[in-house]
Enzyme design. Structure first.
Site, PDB file in Angstrom:
ATOM      1  N   TRP A  68       1.219   5.702  -1.640  1.00 29.71           N
ATOM      2  CA  TRP A  68       0.915   6.713  -2.659  1.00 29.71           C
ATOM      3  C   TRP A  68       1.964   6.812  -3.749  1.00 29.71           C
ATOM      4  O   TRP A  68       1.710   7.401  -4.797  1.00 29.71           O
ATOM      5  CB  TRP A  68       0.736   8.074  -1.982  1.00 29.71           C
ATOM      6  CG  TRP A  68      -0.693   8.320  -1.624  1.00 29.71           C
ATOM      7  CD1 TRP A  68      -1.452   7.596  -0.764  1.00 29.71           C
ATOM      8  CD2 TRP A  68      -1.536   9.348  -2.147  1.00 29.71           C
ATOM      9  NE1 TRP A  68      -2.714   8.124  -0.707  1.00 29.71           N
ATOM     10  CE2 TRP A  68      -2.790   9.206  -1.541  1.00 29.71           C
ATOM     11  CE3 TRP A  68      -1.343  10.392  -3.047  1.00 29.71           C
ATOM     12  CZ2 TRP A  68      -3.867  10.047  -1.822  1.00 29.71           C
ATOM     13  CZ3 TRP A  68      -2.399  11.236  -3.320  1.00 29.71           C
ATOM     14  CH2 TRP A  68      -3.647  11.053  -2.717  1.00 29.71           C
TER      15      TRP A  68
ATOM     16  N   TYR B  67       0.834  -1.206   0.000  1.00 31.53           N
ATOM     17  CA  TYR B  67       0.000   0.000   0.000  1.00 31.53           C
ATOM     18  C   TYR B  67       0.868   1.255   0.000  1.00 31.53           C
ATOM     19  O   TYR B  67       1.897   1.303   0.675  1.00 31.53           O
ATOM     20  CB  TYR B  67      -0.904  -0.001   1.248  1.00 31.53           C
ATOM     21  CG  TYR B  67      -1.751   1.229   1.290  1.00 31.53           C
ATOM     22  CD1 TYR B  67      -2.933   1.271   0.573  1.00 31.53           C
ATOM     23  CD2 TYR B  67      -1.350   2.365   1.983  1.00 31.53           C
ATOM     24  CE1 TYR B  67      -3.699   2.429   0.554  1.00 31.53           C
ATOM     25  CE2 TYR B  67      -2.103   3.513   1.973  1.00 31.53           C
ATOM     26  CZ  TYR B  67      -3.279   3.538   1.256  1.00 31.53           C
ATOM     27  OH  TYR B  67      -4.021   4.676   1.232  1.00 31.53           O
TER      28      TYR B  67
HETATM   29  P1  PGD Z   1       3.710   8.031   1.767  1.00 31.01           P
HETATM   30  O1  PGD Z   1       4.519   8.852   2.697  1.00 31.01           O
HETATM   31  O2  PGD Z   1       3.005   8.733   0.651  1.00 31.01           O
HETATM   32  O3  PGD Z   1       2.656   7.317   2.688  1.00 31.01           O
HETATM   33  O4  PGD Z   1       0.644   6.215   3.526  1.00 31.01           O
HETATM   34  P2  PGD Z   1       1.726   6.064   2.368  1.00 31.01           P
HETATM   35  O5  PGD Z   1       2.502   4.815   2.633  1.00 31.01           O
HETATM   36  O6  PGD Z   1       1.080   6.225   1.045  1.00 31.01           O
HETATM   37  O7  PGD Z   1       4.608   6.849   1.222  1.00 31.01           O
HETATM   38  C1  PGD Z   1       4.950   6.690  -0.100  1.00 31.01           C
HETATM   39  C2  PGD Z   1       6.355   6.148  -0.176  1.00 31.01           C
HETATM   40  O8  PGD Z   1       6.642   5.884  -1.538  1.00 31.01           O
HETATM   41  C3  PGD Z   1       7.420   7.113   0.301  1.00 31.01           C
HETATM   42  O9  PGD Z   1       8.297   6.471   1.202  1.00 31.01           O
HETATM   43  C4  PGD Z   1       8.141   7.528  -0.974  1.00 31.01           C
HETATM   44  O10 PGD Z   1       9.495   7.846  -0.763  1.00 31.01           O
HETATM   45  C5  PGD Z   1       7.974   6.293  -1.827  1.00 31.01           C
HETATM   46  N1  PGD Z   1       8.050   6.544  -3.267  1.00 31.01           N
HETATM   47  C6  PGD Z   1       7.631   7.643  -3.926  1.00 31.01           C
HETATM   48  N2  PGD Z   1       7.863   7.498  -5.248  1.00 31.01           N
HETATM   49  C7  PGD Z   1       8.419   6.287  -5.428  1.00 31.01           C
HETATM   50  C8  PGD Z   1       8.848   5.575  -6.578  1.00 31.01           C
HETATM   51  O11 PGD Z   1       8.760   6.028  -7.718  1.00 31.01           O
HETATM   52  N3  PGD Z   1       9.361   4.334  -6.393  1.00 31.01           N
HETATM   53  C9  PGD Z   1       9.483   3.783  -5.170  1.00 31.01           C
HETATM   54  N4  PGD Z   1       9.973   2.562  -5.097  1.00 31.01           N
HETATM   55  N5  PGD Z   1       9.078   4.450  -4.046  1.00 31.01           N
HETATM   56  C10 PGD Z   1       8.547   5.678  -4.178  1.00 31.01           C
HETATM   57  C11 PGD Z   1      -0.334   7.190   3.501  1.00 31.01           C
HETATM   58  C12 PGD Z   1      -1.493   6.768   4.412  1.00 31.01           C
HETATM   59  O12 PGD Z   1      -1.166   7.091   5.767  1.00 31.01           O
HETATM   60  C13 PGD Z   1      -2.770   7.401   4.037  1.00 31.01           C
HETATM   61  S1  PGD Z   1      -3.217   7.435   2.370  1.00 31.01           S
HETATM   62  C14 PGD Z   1      -3.639   7.871   4.958  1.00 31.01           C
HETATM   63  S2  PGD Z   1      -5.038   8.727   4.475  1.00 31.01           S
HETATM   64  C15 PGD Z   1      -3.490   7.601   6.394  1.00 31.01           C
HETATM   65  N6  PGD Z   1      -3.697   8.743   7.206  1.00 31.01           N
HETATM   66  C16 PGD Z   1      -3.413   8.656   8.525  1.00 31.01           C
HETATM   67  C17 PGD Z   1      -4.058   9.471   9.524  1.00 31.01           C
HETATM   68  O13 PGD Z   1      -4.940  10.292   9.239  1.00 31.01           O
HETATM   69  N7  PGD Z   1      -3.669   9.317  10.810  1.00 31.01           N
HETATM   70  C18 PGD Z   1      -2.733   8.426  11.175  1.00 31.01           C
HETATM   71  N8  PGD Z   1      -2.377   8.327  12.458  1.00 31.01           N
HETATM   72  N9  PGD Z   1      -2.123   7.648  10.252  1.00 31.01           N
HETATM   73  C19 PGD Z   1      -2.430   7.717   8.961  1.00 31.01           C
HETATM   74  N10 PGD Z   1      -1.802   6.909   8.044  1.00 31.01           N
HETATM   75  C20 PGD Z   1      -2.244   6.772   6.674  1.00 31.01           C
END
Ligand code: PGD
Length: 775
Positions: free
Chosen positions: A125, A123
């Site tokens: 983004w 999972y």
């Molecule tokens: P990101 O930080 O976007 O968080 O959780 P998610 O895991 O989506 O992580 C994306 C990762 O992908 C990053 O480490 C980035 O460096 C890596 N990445 C980006 N581009 C690339 C690429 O091209 N290749 C590779 N291999 N890696 C890449 C988000 C999630 O967190 C979401 S959607 C929600 S809505 C939640 N919200 C909450 C909340 O409201 N409250 C709490 N306590 N916790 C939450 N967690 C959730």
């Protein structure tokens, strides 16, 4: 970052930069001599996101992963459960060696335990860009090389509503994305009752890209016409100043009680639209029996709700009467359902709007999640976008995504989900690309115990996130800034020829190149790559959209012309009001895809599941997690304003928002005074699950009894007096890992109970951005 581009910034200007796109905006970028990036928001974007600023110093930051690395313990002892994960050092190894090791390990696990022992849900983004989308690449690779993998369903954003709304309205998309538009609000709406608010930091973001941020301007237009925005939230900042919103702050997690009481007023004062309930809904009688107290002996009056919500009865009554007076739109933010019993406010909001009788009318009714993302309030473009096929997954096992720790800790255990009873698969290998579970999951100490049980954890990322630091094998991916791609989203009217703005950092490789290297070793390159390199794929994927444009009689430039132009504008879609408009006009000719064809205020299907935590109609349900003498405050951990989730936490905009290098926790002056806490001091936030440090902001824009710590500070745990503390301020060190209900099994990370105290203990430097590589 340049705040806003100018119209004179022609593409062929020497210093204009090259086009690029991100989940938070379209921009032009130019590499400077010192390795930093000059970032210019698109000239047509009326309100660019400030978090574009995180790109300026992202490319060559020390947090980047330079070379493939293997955890020392795994290198020395081989695969197997290991609680050194998260504390071990890493050894860099050459690409050829690491790819041999990964391919060999995937084959070992597949041959010994089958693809159903590999979790590839992964999972997250990731980044914008239709071809280099990390999950799509991973899923395609696992399907090709192993014949499948255990997947995950749903999202952390909308775990409860994704599975609830189809029972009630037939289509999640129709109620969230293709429904009321911002233009309708600007023109028609009298009152916007926004449960959870409409913070522009959230609508700044749209997965895949967003080239115009219109929300602030539309709210300003509506407000200047006299529209009334009501912000029902513990945080005053959940609306931009331009909306001139009134602030009503119920106790967190009690919105359902407030909505039920408003329904009570509408019913008791005969303000409900009984004709609409009759013609377009089923189950109003069952719901009203509950609201009136005929079903359980408790009438859901404003007085009843006042004791639960802390909002006085007169305010609730007044809001209900006002809502019945004009064109009213009820919205419920994603955040409300990211909590225990998160299904209930989503359903109660729908029922409240149904009683007002305006669902499907321009600017009125119910729009779940309007303002929670930039995808909402716009008309989908309705064209096929470039999409990488993921192939066929031969494994049927899956989990709701937020149940990852339960699965790893308890293989074989049974669990309920949306009417089914399922068993957790026995996972030996986890492969993660494009997500950060040690950011997004709750109760991170528990997650660390869960990941200690697998045999091998592989993480592919461009930076040393906490997830990479728990992995056995870490593969350095490129950032989107370093590759050619196509940027597009279903709600954006531009397709962007994303250009590589820099060569890859150190030895980083594109996810595609990494998987190709593995596919070659595992004998499936022909199937995985179909003989195409990146350029071949981009041309191939673009053709689908080009052909659809041509078939529709629109301008359809070929790939070279598209790339030379930097972007193409798609035809503006017509606002037809979507499925709900048609349903409103004629519910017989255009029934909803529900068992009754109508809006289900009572659902026989859900009732038949027999879940006490999600009964057959919306209800106020007592919660397990409530304030106590030991943990008296509600922690609201919402989305940050200075970055997307945990992405680029080391970037300039994110760092500028911190204090003493820590994430900022805001609390009400009364709560600060009671605890002898002054603005700027360090705090410890603790719960039964753990603790984190943060810097205090004393702020009357936070309701009393509430502390607000946004998500996304990179998890940086240390042991102090036998307790695991995140010294950086990651709220998931203290949140609770439990599903919303047996129906949705969504994340409940938004709310939990904590105590906060001034921290006079040792203050270590943040180490989250220092690579843990020793050899
Ligand atoms: P990101 O930080 O976007 O968080 O959780 P998610 O895991 O989506 O992580 C994306 C990762 O992908 C990053 O480490 C980035 O460096 C890596 N990445 C980006 N581009 C690339 C690429 O091209 N290749 C590779 N291999 N890696 C890449 C988000 C999630 O967190 C979401 S959607 C929600 S809505 C939640 N919200 C909450 C909340 O409201 N409250 C709490 N306590 N916790 C939450 N967690 C959730």
């Amino acid at each position: 970052m340049t705040k806003k581009g100018t119209a004179s910034m022609a593409r062929d200007e020497k210093d204009a930069g090259l086009p690029h796109s991100s989940h938070w905006g379209r921009f032009d970028g130019r590499l400077l001599d010192d390795g930093r990036l000059d970032v210019r928001a698109h000239p047509d974007d009326p309100d660019p996101s400030p978090i574009l600023g995180n790109f300026t110093d992202a490319l060559r930051h020390r947090a980047r992963i330079a070379r493939p690395a293997v955890r020392r313990g795994w290198l020395e002892d081989g695969p197997g459960p290991d609680d050194r994960r998260g504390r071990d050092a890493y050894v860099e190894v050459p690409w050829d060696e690491v790819l041999d090791r990964v391919a060999g390990e995937l084959e070992r696990v597949r041959d010994a335990h089958g693809p159903q022992s590999v979790f590839g849900g992964s999972y997250g983004w990731a980044s914008a860009g239709r071809f280099h989308h990390a999950q799509s690449q991973l899923h395609r690779f696992l399907n090709t090389a192993l014949g499948g993998y255990v997947r995950s369903v749903g999202s952390y954003s909308a775990g409860a509503s994704t599975f609830l709304l189809p029972h009630l309205m037939g289509s999640y998309e129709a109620i969230s994305r293709h429904n009321v538009t911002w233009e309708q609000i600007a023109q028609h709406t009298d009152m916007i009752l926004a449960f959870g608010g409409m913070a522009v930091k959230n609508s700044n973001i749209a997965a895949g890209g967003i080239s115009k941020h219109i929300e602030r301007g539309m709210m300003a237009r509506a407000a200047s016409r006299g529209a009334r925005f009501v912000n029902v939230s513990p945080l005053r900042g959940d609306f931009p100043a331009e909306a001139r919103a009134e602030w009503i702050a119920p106790t967190p997690g009690t919105d359902t009680a407030m909505m039920l009481a408003m329904m009570h007023v509408l019913d008791a004062e005969d303000l409900a639209d009984r004709a609409f309930l009759e013609s377009h809904c089923v189950g109003a009688d069952r719901l009203l029996a509950y609201v009136r107290g005929e079903a359980d002996g408790t009438a859901k009056t404003p007085d009843w709700a006042a004791t639960i919500t802390g909002i006085d009865a007169a305010t609730i009554t007044g809001l209900a009467r006002d809502a019945a007076r004009g064109r009213t739109l009820v919205t419920v933010a994603h955040s409300l359902q990211r909590a225990e019993h998160g299904e209930q406010p989503v359903w109660a909001g729908l029922a409240l709007a149904a009683m007002l009788g305006q669902i499907g009318a321009p600017g009125g009714g119910y729009n779940y999640a309007l303002g929670s993302l930039g995808h909402t309030g716009r008309v989908p473009v309705g064209l096929p976008l470039p999409t990488l096929s993921q192939g066929r997954n031969g494994v049927s096992a899956f989990i709701p995504c937020a149940r990852i720790a339960d699965m790893l800790l308890d293989p074989g255990a049974s669990f309920d989900f949306n009417g089914a009873t399922m068993a957790y698969p026995d996972i030996r290998l986890v492969y993660w690309a494009g997500g950060n579970p040690f950011h997004h999951h709750q109760d991170l100490s528990r997650l660390a115990r869960a990941f200690a049980r697998v045999e091998t954890l592989i993480v592919q990322d461009f930076a040393w996130t906490a997830s990479a630091r728990h992995a056995d094998i870490v593969l350095p991916a490129t950032m989107s800034l370093e590759r050619e791609d196509i940027g597009a989203a279903s709600t954006d009217t531009r397709i962007v020829a994303m250009r590589a703005l820099s060569t890859p950092f150190a030895e980083a490789r594109d996810d595609y190149r990494i998987f190709r290297g593995l596919a070659e070793r595992m004998g499936c390159d022909a199937e995985f790559s179909e003989g195409r390199d990146t350029e071949g794929w981009l041309r191939h994927l673009y053709e689908t959209t080009r052909a659809a444009l041509e078939a529709g009689g629109h301008a359809a430039p070929d790939f070279d012309a598209f790339r030379a132009a930097g972007e193409i504008a798609l035809p503006n879609p017509v606002d037809d009001g979507g499925l709900l408009r048609a349903f409103r006009t004629d519910p017989v000719a255009h029934p909803l895809a529900t068992p009754s064809g109508r809006i289900e205020l009572f659902s026989e299907t859900i009732d038949g599941f027999g879940y006490p935590d999600c009964p057959g109609h919306p209800a106020w349900l007592e919660r397990e997690e409530v304030p106590s003498a030991e943990y008296p405050l509600w922690l609201v951990s919402n989305q940050p304003a200075s970055r997307l989730h945990s992405q680029l936490d080391y970037g300039a905009a994110s760092q500028a928002a911190k204090r003493q290098g820590r994430e900022v926790a805001s609390l009400n002056p009364a709560d600060a005074r009671n605890r002898n806490i002054s603005d700027g001091e360090l705090l410890r936030i603790r719960s039964p699950r753990g603790a984190c440090l943060a810097a205090a902001k004393v702020d009357d824009a936070v309701a009393a009894g509430v502390v607000n710590l946004p998500t996304g500070a990179w998890y940086d745990p240390i042991e102090i007096d036998g307790q695991r503390i995140c010294r950086h301020g990651n709220p998931n060190a203290v949140t609770r890992d439990a599903g919303t209900s047996r129906l949705g099994q969504g994340s409940t990370g938004q709310l939990c109970c904590v105590e906060v105290e001034r921290w006079d203990g040792p203050i270590d430097d943040i180490r989250a951005f220092d690579p843990p590589v020793t050899g």
